[in-house]
Scaffold this active site. Sequence first.
Site, PDB file in Angstrom:
ATOM      1  N   LYS A 119      -0.101  34.725 -19.966  1.00  3.95           N
ATOM      2  CA  LYS A 119      -1.244  35.448 -20.537  1.00  3.95           C
ATOM      3  C   LYS A 119      -2.384  35.589 -19.540  1.00  3.95           C
ATOM      4  O   LYS A 119      -3.108  36.582 -19.572  1.00  3.95           O
ATOM      5  CB  LYS A 119      -1.750  34.736 -21.797  1.00  3.95           C
ATOM      6  N   LYS A 211      11.673  40.922 -26.793  1.00  9.28           N
ATOM      7  CA  LYS A 211      11.199  40.660 -28.149  1.00  9.28           C
ATOM      8  C   LYS A 211      10.430  41.844 -28.714  1.00  9.28           C
ATOM      9  O   LYS A 211       9.685  42.496 -27.978  1.00  9.28           O
ATOM     10  CB  LYS A 211      10.237  39.454 -28.122  1.00  9.28           C
ATOM     11  N   LYS A 214       3.809  43.406 -30.560  1.00 12.01           N
ATOM     12  CA  LYS A 214       2.711  44.310 -30.896  1.00 12.01           C
ATOM     13  C   LYS A 214       2.100  44.917 -29.639  1.00 12.01           C
ATOM     14  O   LYS A 214       1.384  45.912 -29.706  1.00 12.01           O
ATOM     15  CB  LYS A 214       1.657  43.597 -31.730  1.00 12.01           C
TER      16      LYS A 214
END
Length: 350
Positions: A119, A211, A214
Amino acid sequence: MSKFPPRVFSGVQPTGNLHLGNYLGAIVRFVEMQSTHDCIYCVVDMHAITVPASVWGGPKALRQNTREVTAAFLAAGIDPVKSIVFNQSQVSVHGELTWVFNCVARLGWLNRMIQFKEKAGKDRENASIGLYDYPVLMAADILAYFATHVPVGEDQKQHLELTRDIAIKFNNDFAESIAENGYGDAFFPVTEPLITGPATRVMSLRDGTKKMSKSDPSDYSRINLTDDADTIAQKFRKAKTDPEPLPSEMEGLKQRPEADNLVGIYAGLSGRSKSDVLREYGGAQFSAFKPALADLAVEMLAPVAGEMRRLLADPGYIDGVLNDGAGRARAIAEKTMDGVRDVVGFVHKT
Ligand code: TRP
């Protein structure tokens, strides 16, 4: 360990765009666990703000997304009377316990966290301290309630191990004080992760090896919980596949990630096993299977989306549910925190 009765805790971030992956991978499981466990489900708004505001969307979006996750919980069948449903920031113990755990966890442990590296990206100097501390807050979420079982996706496994390490180190570091204060030989349980198996892991409709997410730039990669029937049908029609018909046995899904994913979604939505689905559709072309899958998805998701819309039209009701849940959560967490104060040696009001 038996002094800790079974209790489930899990959290979902209010970062917007709930999709089929969140639904099948997490929310449906949360609903199921209510029949066997005492469950606490938390909308982790404090975790959401660890990334830049341009990512979590700012205050208006955070409020809306918090209510949206809550509405999805309720629409899917989480019972806010039987289980506890609340948002993290309403219970200040999450922050307070994080501080104590910050003094238990080691820099070396956090430096190994893969999700932080992912991240934070290249510009690590510019990542927030909250992002670095994210796994410690997560440990506080879980341990504030002495949760023994935590259903999460594979990507959270390392964070759960950190939670276990923190519990073990706290129990060791304060062993004498824990015993003196009447808590026996362990203050915190060593929590078991319940990792979502590959059967319930939903992958991107554009790439069966990634995966469903969003943050994928293509909206065609995911089915959003709020997509209407036409959009759902169109997304499945355009979903990536290979030219072969569906196999009749599980073996035939190997090396075919997109076929495997669509069969998995069908299985998840219908509550059947993948091999059962293959018994019915083995030999079928995708041109026949995709419309059947789209119909099933619409049939299963439309009522959830409808109920979410109905609930979201009455934010006062949703806020009331969160308020009530926070009150019940606070009662448990404050008691834990008073125990921690005793054990650590913080003088506190009695
Ligand atoms: N990190 C989790 C995720 O992104 C969310 C989360 C926060 C959580 N606190 C938690 C999950 C406690 C389980 C238990 O999926």
